[in-house]
Design a protein around this motif. Structure first.
Motif: not given
Length: 507
Positions: A237-251
């Motif tokens: 609720g405190v955020s401006a946006a929500v991001e679902i992390k499925i993967g990242q470039g380093a791994k």
């Protein structure tokens, strides 16, 4: 006779004993125990095996008596079995363990940004002087309508079309996901302060949000990762946006790992795990095994935030990223975040970081084109990360199709990081990727935030200059405008994937 595999050191510390005044500054500054003082001999000695090449000691040496040198050059020259390959085999022969590292890939993968050139205006399309004419760097992230309706009333022109939730960026640059625990509180606060000052956003990563940073909520993107660390209703609720992390470039394709020694009491409260326990994120979200499952989570988060915040989905750049991105957008995501092979991390297996995934530039061009071909490009914004080093990279990324970029390593370098790649040890001599209170104090949040603001201010000025040189007065006019780019030193296949003409080709 017991056989022992030899140990090869990567760095050697050379000291000019005549210039050394035994002040012991180097001893106090080194957090890796590679330097110690012998009182009986009144001399300072080095343990080269412990040196990570962070350059903290030689930076602060008042007499410049210290020189850090790489040792790898001592190996016999061999293009295949170079010092990197020999040292890695040696380490695993000694330990039987997986090779770990921090930061992004340092292998000589082709950096496509360096083979792409920006167009410039001349006679028929005059350039613009950003010092004397308006120049707009503002952009919005989120789903855009197919068309808009306006109404002209006595009170003026009003917008009749209801817009999906958007976040407003004064500059097309945000601070990428770096979790509390992987970096310490002082650095988190510096990122938040800089984001607020510059009218942009920072990302919490998968470590939750410290209660003291809730006041920066309007400039905060919170992450929901597979481990769900620190995820609760107030956090969303405190955020401006929500991001679902499925993967990242380093791994790509594997989970995260925060070593237990970095899980302090404050980190444990924020992540909602026991003090000193390893924070292990599973490789998959155990409630997502299809695009339909992802769609359910996207709308669950929209429900939890009253449909007031855009939902982003972050994936690693892989060979089928375009098809994945299409599914993500059709599942209801408002933003697609794309992280390439040069993306950084606090800890990753060396072989995965260097060998899995593809460069950001190739994935970005394909994702943007796929969404355009399907007629859904305006359904979601694209944010790219992984190897953004300067303002020119930002301009090229946006011309290739991004709405904005994430930066992380650039931000850490701005506050002192020397990319020694030992973040996972938790002993960062620059006070960045450590939760040791003594070391963390080396980062003053106010001073670090000032450096970050300076960096973004400088890049913003350069971006305006480059836009003006192209005859454009708004960053929105550059997005996906690949005609303003040309490639050089690339194969025809690479140019086709990037959607670029070769340098020298006209319109």
């Amino acid at each position: 006779m017991l056989y022992k595999t030899p140990t090869y050191y990567e760095f050697k510390v050379e000291r000019d004993d005549e210039r050394c005044i035994r002040c012991q500054v180097c001893v106090r500054q080194c957090s890796y125990n590679s330097t110690f003082y012998n009182a009986e001999e009144d001399r300072i000695f080095n343990i080269d095996a412990n040196c990570v090449g962070c350059h903290r000691c030689d930076t602060y040496c008042p007499t410049d008596c210290i020189t850090i040198k790489r040792v790898g050059e001592n190996f016999k020259e061999n293009a295949n079995w170079n010092s990197w390959a020999i040292r890695n085999v040696n380490k695993q022969a000694n330990t039987g363990g997986i090779l770990l590292t921090g930061m992004g890939s340092d292998r000589p993968h082709r950096i496509y940004w360096d083979h792409i050139f920006v167009d410039a205006s001349q006679v028929t399309n005059p350039s613009i002087d950003p010092l004397r004419e308006p120049m707009e760097l503002k952009t919005y992230l989120g789903r855009k309508p197919d068309s808009i309706e306006i109404e002209d009333t006595k009170k003026g022109i009003t917008l009749k079309t209801k817009l999906a939730p958007q976040i407003e960026l004064n500059i097309p640059i945000m601070f990428s996901a770096m979790s509390y625990g992987a970096i310490n509180y002082n650095v988190c606060e510096a990122l938040a302060m800089a984001a607020e000052k510059m009218g942009t956003y920072y990302n919490t990563g998968e470590g939750g949000l410290h209660k003291n940073l809730y006041k920066y909520g309007k400039n905060t993107i919170v992450q929901v990762a597979s481990g769900r660390f620190g995820v609760h209703l107030d956090y969303l609720g405190v955020s401006a946006a929500v991001e679902i992390k499925i993967g990242q470039g380093a791994k790509p394709g594997i989970g995260g790992h925060l070593p237990g020694e970095k899980v302090t009491e404050e980190v444990s409260k924020t992540r909602m795990i026991p003090v000193g326990s390893d924070a292990l994120s599973p490789a998959p979200h155990h409630d997502i095994y299809s695009i339909e499952d992802l769609r359910q989570l996207i709308y669950a988060l929209k429900e939890a935030t009253n449909y007031e915040k855009p939902i982003s989905v972050k994936i690693a750049a892989v060979h089928n990223a375009a098809a994945i991105a299409s599914g993500i957008v059709r599942a209801g995501a408002d933003i697609v975040a794309l992280d390439g092979i040069r993306g950084s991390t606090g800890a990753a297996p060396v072989m995965i970081r260097d060998s899995v995934g593809i460069p950001t530039e190739l994935a970005l061009a394909q994702v943007d084109q796929r969404l355009r071909d399907e007629g859904i490009r305006n359904w979601a914004s694209i944010v790219v990360a992984g190897g953004i080093r300067n303002s020119a990279d930002v301009v090229k990324a946006i011309a290739l199709g991004a709405d904005a970029v994430y930066i992380a390593t650039s931000a850490l370098v701005a506050i002192g990081c020397t990319v020694c790649q030992k973040c996972y040890l938790g002993k960062c001599a620059w006070g960045i990727t450590t939760n040791d209170p003594y070391l963390a104090r080396r980062q003053n949040p106010e001073l670090a935030a000032e450096k970050l603001v300076n960096l973004l201010t400088a890049w913003s000025r350069e971006i305006k200059e480059m836009l003006g040189g192209m005859g454009l007065n708004a960053i929105e006019s550059l997005r996906g405008n690949r005609e303003r780019l040309r490639g050089m030193g690339l194969t025809d296949r690479e140019l086709k994937i990037l959607g670029l003409k070769h340098a020298g080709e006209g319109m």
